[in-house]
Motif scaffolding. Structure first.
Motif, PDB file in Angstrom:
ATOM      1  N   ASN A   1       0.852  -1.186   0.000  1.00  0.00           N
ATOM      2  CA  ASN A   1       0.000   0.000   0.000  1.00  0.00           C
ATOM      3  C   ASN A   1       0.889   1.238   0.000  1.00  0.00           C
ATOM      4  O   ASN A   1       1.699   1.437   0.904  1.00  0.00           O
ATOM      5  CB  ASN A   1      -0.901   0.009   1.231  1.00  0.00           C
ATOM      6  CG  ASN A   1      -1.932   1.121   1.185  1.00  0.00           C
ATOM      7  OD1 ASN A   1      -2.981   0.984   0.564  1.00  0.00           O
ATOM      8  ND2 ASN A   1      -1.655   2.239   1.843  1.00  0.00           N
ATOM      9  N   ILE A   2       0.737   2.069  -1.017  1.00  0.00           N
ATOM     10  CA  ILE A   2       1.500   3.313  -1.125  1.00  0.00           C
ATOM     11  C   ILE A   2       0.540   4.473  -0.923  1.00  0.00           C
ATOM     12  O   ILE A   2      -0.342   4.724  -1.744  1.00  0.00           O
ATOM     13  CB  ILE A   2       2.206   3.412  -2.491  1.00  0.00           C
ATOM     14  CG1 ILE A   2       3.222   2.274  -2.646  1.00  0.00           C
ATOM     15  CG2 ILE A   2       2.885   4.759  -2.650  1.00  0.00           C
ATOM     16  CD1 ILE A   2       3.927   2.247  -3.995  1.00  0.00           C
ATOM     17  N   GLY A   3       0.690   5.154   0.191  1.00  0.00           N
ATOM     18  CA  GLY A   3      -0.156   6.293   0.533  1.00  0.00           C
ATOM     19  C   GLY A   3       0.534   7.077   1.629  1.00  0.00           C
ATOM     20  O   GLY A   3       1.666   6.771   2.014  1.00  0.00           O
ATOM     21  N   ILE A   4      -0.128   8.074   2.158  1.00  0.00           N
ATOM     22  CA  ILE A   4       0.457   8.836   3.264  1.00  0.00           C
ATOM     23  C   ILE A   4      -0.680   9.434   4.081  1.00  0.00           C
ATOM     24  O   ILE A   4      -1.790   9.632   3.579  1.00  0.00           O
ATOM     25  CB  ILE A   4       1.423   9.933   2.759  1.00  0.00           C
ATOM     26  CG1 ILE A   4       2.341  10.419   3.885  1.00  0.00           C
ATOM     27  CG2 ILE A   4       0.672  11.083   2.104  1.00  0.00           C
ATOM     28  CD1 ILE A   4       3.524  11.252   3.413  1.00  0.00           C
TER      29      ILE A   4
ATOM     30  N   THR B   1       3.217  10.351  -2.321  1.00  0.00           N
ATOM     31  CA  THR B   1       2.636   9.108  -2.823  1.00  0.00           C
ATOM     32  C   THR B   1       2.993   8.885  -4.285  1.00  0.00           C
ATOM     33  O   THR B   1       3.361   7.763  -4.684  1.00  0.00           O
ATOM     34  CB  THR B   1       1.105   9.135  -2.647  1.00  0.00           C
ATOM     35  OG1 THR B   1       0.811   9.224  -1.249  1.00  0.00           O
ATOM     36  CG2 THR B   1       0.463   7.885  -3.223  1.00  0.00           C
ATOM     37  N   MET B   2       2.915   9.916  -5.096  1.00  0.00           N
ATOM     38  CA  MET B   2       3.190   9.732  -6.514  1.00  0.00           C
ATOM     39  C   MET B   2       4.679   9.498  -6.777  1.00  0.00           C
ATOM     40  O   MET B   2       5.044   8.756  -7.706  1.00  0.00           O
ATOM     41  CB  MET B   2       2.683  10.930  -7.309  1.00  0.00           C
ATOM     42  CG  MET B   2       1.164  11.114  -7.236  1.00  0.00           C
ATOM     43  SD  MET B   2       0.214   9.560  -7.370  1.00  0.00           S
ATOM     44  CE  MET B   2       0.725   8.980  -8.991  1.00  0.00           C
ATOM     45  N   ALA B   3       5.561  10.095  -5.962  1.00  0.00           N
ATOM     46  CA  ALA B   3       6.992   9.804  -6.107  1.00  0.00           C
ATOM     47  C   ALA B   3       7.248   8.325  -5.839  1.00  0.00           C
ATOM     48  O   ALA B   3       7.985   7.646  -6.580  1.00  0.00           O
ATOM     49  CB  ALA B   3       7.812  10.669  -5.157  1.00  0.00           C
ATOM     50  N   ASN B   4       6.627   7.789  -4.784  1.00  0.00           N
ATOM     51  CA  ASN B   4       6.791   6.369  -4.474  1.00  0.00           C
ATOM     52  C   ASN B   4       6.134   5.482  -5.523  1.00  0.00           C
ATOM     53  O   ASN B   4       6.664   4.418  -5.878  1.00  0.00           O
ATOM     54  CB  ASN B   4       6.206   6.069  -3.090  1.00  0.00           C
ATOM     55  CG  ASN B   4       7.119   6.515  -1.958  1.00  0.00           C
ATOM     56  OD1 ASN B   4       8.333   6.425  -2.067  1.00  0.00           O
ATOM     57  ND2 ASN B   4       6.536   6.995  -0.871  1.00  0.00           N
ATOM     58  N   ALA B   5       4.973   5.913  -6.024  1.00  0.00           N
ATOM     59  CA  ALA B   5       4.279   5.126  -7.045  1.00  0.00           C
ATOM     60  C   ALA B   5       5.103   5.034  -8.326  1.00  0.00           C
ATOM     61  O   ALA B   5       5.220   3.955  -8.934  1.00  0.00           O
ATOM     62  CB  ALA B   5       2.917   5.750  -7.338  1.00  0.00           C
TER      63      ALA B   5
END
Length: 519
Positions: free
Chosen positions: A146-149, A210-214
């Protein structure tokens, strides 16, 4: 909207509470209170759905409670609560309702079927749970990332860890929130692309961290031989077009009346559903709904979230307690303090009221904590003998999920004994072993840590935060304080590459030069 804007400091009850603290509250002693009233423990304990609370070791009495109830009446708490459940725009600065309660209401439940949003809520829930069951049955998927913050991370992560007993065998769950690449890198090193499902949780699909990690996860997936973005990525977002541009076809949306820290009941809860299954996720919602109904219908004097919220106002503004510590006596609740930090401090960490006027009262305390018994060997020293009192909240689970003999009685005995020691203290003429006692605590009991009991406990806390925020006259559903640093970061990031410090203050300029890229 008929919700009154009556601040606590503008009421007669507020002045009466101030007088009460000065005349009786300052000298209040728990030991004397128990000696004088054999029924104190029973009178100051409440049973709500799935949650028992012993509030008798707090620095209040019947007179305090009566004045706090008068305060609630004068502030219009019931009207504000009714506005919440009527779907009125209680989030006034953004012109939005706060209907997280609708996410866990049965389709035919009180007030739910009358809401035009109810059908869409139920349709999204059914689609999400069907997808969750599909993935749970797919044995080629062994890892879910799960990628979020913020609310897209803290709630789901806390719940998945708390309900580990119910997690599907063969599935492993990872949570990445920090833009610090060390976190994502450590997770990716243990994964195989063909066995991994990534969930990108961002309402707008533009959240910077989140988008950097995605993007990094997508790059890793493709460079590791993955060629099916649509099959190994799903999005929890309302920006379907942006998700599709990313390569994602499976999306689950939610609504602008769902605040991030109140969103684990929505599609943001997909990792919870993947972990514990559709039936257990519905039980999670049912537990929260039961607490919603308790908060919505129970008289304020026996209403657990209301009593807790009023106690918080009493402690923060009349007893001078600037922080509160959370001590869950269950290892699976190790992320609960972090989750509650966001829920309360992001909701009520405000300095103006709902009308934009500067507050004349103290709002959110600092929340912090660690699971017991670890905390006993770390910060409990300060709680027992430090110069400042800190209210402590014990959370105990009566039945263990493991079968190891002897552990649970030791754990529970420690929780009970610590609460006792904080209250009774121990005199020592020499001073070094002197425990002053009269230090307050609350004690919560869950029979077992199940989806239903966890759902009820979290909903209780949500409504507690709502109560204290309403009494202070603030909007508990916006979070403008999160934004300024993000805006400034967008200006500073390119400066780290170019070295341009024009227009910056001296300290910021020096840090950019020290941390920026050097040719």
């Amino acid at each position: 909207m008929t919700d009154p804007l009556i601040r606590c400091d503008e009421t007669a009850a507020w002045a009466a509470l101030r007088d009460h603290q000065q005349t009786a509250g300052a000298a209040f002693d728990l030991r004397q209170a128990f000696a004088a009233d054999a029924g104190r423990a029973q009178a100051l304990s409440l049973q709500a759905p799935h949650v028992f609370a012993d509030l008798s070791k707090n620095l209040w009495d019947a007179r305090t409670q009566a004045l706090l109830l008068q305060l609630a009446a004068e502030c219009g708490l019931q009207a504000h609560r009714d506005a919440l459940f009527a779907g009125e725009p209680v989030n006034a600065t953004e012109g939005r309702a706060a209907m997280h309660w609708l996410l866990r209401a049965p389709a035919a439940g009180p007030g739910a079927s009358a809401r035009p949003e109810a059908a869409e809520v139920q349709a999204t829930l059914q689609a999400m749970l069907a997808y969750a069951e599909q993935v749970r049955a797919d044995h080629t998927i062994t890892d879910v990332v799960n990628i979020g913050i913020g609310g897209s991370d803290l709630g789901p992560q806390m719940a998945v860890k708390a309900l580990a007993e119910h997690v599907a065998p063969g599935k492993h769950f990872h949570f990445v929130s920090n833009v610090d690449g060390h976190e994502l890198d450590a997770v990716l090193k243990a994964l195989a692309p063909e066995h991994t499902l990534f969930l990108i949780a961002s309402k707008t699909f533009t959240t910077a961290e989140t988008m950097a990690n995605a993007q990094s996860a997508k790059r890793w997936y493709q460079q590791s031989g993955g060629n099916d973005i649509a099959g190994h990525f799903a999005a929890l977002t309302t920006n379907v077009a942006a998700a599709r541009s990313f390569g994602i076809e499976t999306t689950f949306g939610f609504w602008d009346w769902v605040g991030g820290r109140y969103s684990m009941w929505s599609a943001i809860g997909l990792p919870i559903a993947l972990a514990i299954g559709a039936e257990n996720f519905r039980a999670f919602l049912a537990g929260a709904h039961a607490m919603d109904e308790h908060f919505r219908t129970e008289p304020l004097a026996r209403n657990l979230p209301v009593q807790l919220g009023l106690l918080d106002v009493w402690y923060r503004n009349f007893k001078g307690f600037g922080s509160r510590s959370i001590a869950p006596y269950h290892a699976a609740l190790n992320r609960l303090p972090a989750y509650l930090q966001q829920l309360e401090m992001e909701s009520n960490g405000k300095r103006v009221d709902r009308a934009g006027r500067p507050l004349a009262v103290a709002s959110s305390p600092v929340l912090w904590g660690e699971p017991g018994t670890n905390g006993q060997h770390a910060y409990f020293q300060m709680l027992h003998q430090g110069t400042e009192g800190v209210p402590l909240e014990f959370i105990a689970v009566r039945e263990a999920a493991h079968g190891l003999p002897g552990h649970q009685p030791k754990l529970l005995a420690n929780a009970i004994a610590q609460a006792q020691a904080l209250m009774v203290g121990q005199p020592d003429p020499g001073g070094h072993k002197d425990f002053p006692g009269n230090r307050p605590s609350s004690f919560f009991v869950l029979e077992r840590l199940t989806p239903e009991t966890l759902g009820a406990f979290i909903a209780m806390y949500e409504h507690r935060v709502f109560t204290s925020g309403a009494i202070c006259g603030i909007n508990s559903f916006d979070q403008w304080g999160v934004e300024l640093g993000k805006v400034l970061a967008r200006d500073i990031e390119p400066r780290l590459a170019t070295g341009d410090v024009a227009g910056l203050d001296a300290s910021t300029a020096a840090l950019v030069q020290r941390l920026g890229h050097k040719a």
